[in-house]
Design an enzyme around this catalytic site. Structure first.
Site, mmCIF file in Angstrom:
data_model
loop_
_atom_site.group_PDB
_atom_site.id
_atom_site.type_symbol
_atom_site.label_atom_id
_atom_site.label_comp_id
_atom_site.label_asym_id
_atom_site.label_seq_id
_atom_site.Cartn_x
_atom_site.Cartn_y
_atom_site.Cartn_z
ATOM 1 N N TYR A 300 0.821 -1.217 0.000
ATOM 2 C CA TYR A 300 0.000 0.000 0.000
ATOM 3 C C TYR A 300 0.854 1.266 0.000
ATOM 4 O O TYR A 300 1.882 1.332 0.670
ATOM 5 C CB TYR A 300 -0.899 0.043 1.239
ATOM 6 C CG TYR A 300 -1.927 -1.058 1.324
ATOM 7 C CD1 TYR A 300 -2.174 -1.905 0.246
ATOM 8 C CD2 TYR A 300 -2.653 -1.250 2.486
ATOM 9 C CE1 TYR A 300 -3.118 -2.911 0.329
ATOM 10 C CE2 TYR A 300 -3.604 -2.255 2.581
ATOM 11 C CZ TYR A 300 -3.825 -3.092 1.502
ATOM 12 O OH TYR A 300 -4.760 -4.070 1.602
ATOM 13 N N GLU A 373 -22.344 1.380 19.490
ATOM 14 C CA GLU A 373 -23.209 1.524 18.304
ATOM 15 C C GLU A 373 -23.875 2.897 18.201
ATOM 16 O O GLU A 373 -24.396 3.248 17.142
ATOM 17 C CB GLU A 373 -24.268 0.420 18.297
ATOM 18 C CG GLU A 373 -23.682 -0.948 17.996
ATOM 19 C CD GLU A 373 -24.745 -2.027 17.966
ATOM 20 O OE1 GLU A 373 -25.719 -1.932 18.753
ATOM 21 O OE2 GLU A 373 -24.607 -2.964 17.163
#
Ligand SMILES: [Zn+2]
Ligand SMILES: [Zn+2]
Length: 394
Positions: A300, A373
């Site tokens: 990368y 969440e």
């Protein structure tokens, strides 16, 4: 008009439901079949044009706004990790040995949430939004961004901007963290084979001891860090594995070393790789051994956030109520979102999810990684607002 929490309210539960569904059925890199199917089906239900099977299991969605403007791409990665989940939640991974330990399940859910907000408001929307659901971020050099780009994901239409969001177990819940310029490192994996000449441990002078040479190479490589690379440039070289020999009195024929290099610009990167090779080869030669140095191909690039885009992105993120936006330090990890950033200016940013009160304490890749969440709606909102604002004609 930018979007606020009243725009995400109708979708909050759905975002969490999608996240839990994907969390329970995680799929490893390039095997994101069910996840991709779910993504395609959700996008189609929003009347977003879908192309599936892009660079493997990748999915590209295209939403056309009613007004003229820019093309903005938003990316989510979809793969899970070979980790056995150690968190007791009702939606715990049903697949032993596979877990969404990097939070890519949340990335998919947040991007679908952004798609819900944007598609419902398509009459207000400028330009076009491209949704990039990427396979295999976790595979190192074989990451999914490259095959997606080769399959045309960054053409027709060509994005003017690209954004990517990553959940972070280290930043506090509801904190956006980013920085202009280099954000994440380029990783380079090297293998060094030191070839000596085996013999009896009692008579090293008759052979060439690769164990001794390997030890010299390990030490000398730290000289690349401290004596050969500009100290103002972040740079790490670590030898992380050494293998040689079978018995206490046998000098083996060869030794094998493996390690990683991390750098933050392509010039230092090239220099570092050259120096590691030269040091390994010449130290070995000095002791009559021979070194073969190999680098894993196609690793990368450095993840570089465009300074102007990032400045504007920060001002958009700052307006999201209930969140904070901070500048973070560069991170030695790597991301193939960097490949998308080579095709269009943009920003990669983090959304914190660390929340001690909810037991969300562990970092990404941990078997105990647990996401707060509550942050998902903010993530979805941030992506929708970046797409909306950057879609406006310049
Ligand atoms: Zn990861
Ligand atoms: Zn990740």
């Amino acid at each position: 008009m930018a979007f606020d929490l009243s725009d995400t309210r109708a979708f909050e539960d759905e975002i969490v439901r999608i996240r839990r569904r994907i969390h329970a059925y995680p799929e490893l890199s390039y095997h994101e079949f069910e996840t991709a199917r779910l993504v395609a089906q959700k996008l189609r239900s929003m009347r977003i044009t879908v192309k599936a099977g892009v660079g493997g299991t990748g999915v590209v969605g295209l939403l056309k706004g009613a007004r003229p403007g820019n093309v903005v791409a938003l990316r989510a990665d979809m793969d899970a990790l070979p980790v056995t989940e150690n968190v007791n939640v009702p939606f715990k991974s049903k697949r032993t040995g596979v877990m969404h330990a990097c939070g890519h399940d949340t990335h998919v859910a947040m991007l679908l949430g952004a798609a819900m907000v944007l598609s419902r408001n398509r009459d207000e929307l400028h330009g076009q939004v491209k949704f990039l659901f990427q396979p295999a971020e976790e595979t190192g050099g074989r990451g999914g961004a490259k095959p997606m780009i080769e399959a045309g994901a960054m053409n027709n239409p060509k994005p003017d901007y690209v954004f990517g969001l990553h959940i972070s177990g280290t930043e506090p819940s509801k904190v956006f963290a980013l920085r202009p310029g280099p954000l994440m490192a380029a990783p380079d994996t090297f293998r060094i084979r030191i070839i000596g000449k085996g013999g009896h441990g009692s008579a090293p002078h008759e052979g060439v001891d690769p164990v001794f040479v390997a030890a010299q190479v390990v030490v000398a490589l730290q000289g690349v860090t401290s004596r050969m690379i500009d100290q103002r440039e972040p740079f790490v070289v670590s030898v992380c594995s050494i293998h040689s020999g079978t018995k206490d009195n046998i000098i083996p024929d060869e030794a094998r070393l493996e390690g990683t290099i991390r750098t933050f610009n392509e010039k230092t990167r090239a220099q570092a790789k050259r120096s590691v090779k030269a040091v390994a080869e010449s130290v070995s030669r000095a002791f009559k051994a021979r070194a073969e140095v190999e680098f894993k191909p196609d690793e990368y690039p450095v993840t570089v956030n465009d300074p102007n885009v990032t400045k504007r992105a920060v001002s958009i993120l700052r307006r999201i109520p209930g969140t904070r936006t901070v500048e973070c330090k560069p991170i030695m990890g790597a991301e193939d979102f960097s490949r998308f950033l080579q095709k269009a200016p943009g920003t990669f940013y983090f959304l914190g999810t660390r929340n001690p009160r909810k037991g969300c304490l562990n970092t990404n890749h941990s078997s105990e990684f647990k996401v707060d969440e509550d942050v998902l709606k903010y993530g979805a909102l941030s992506l929708a607002n970046l797409a909306y604002e950057f879609g406006k004609p310049n």
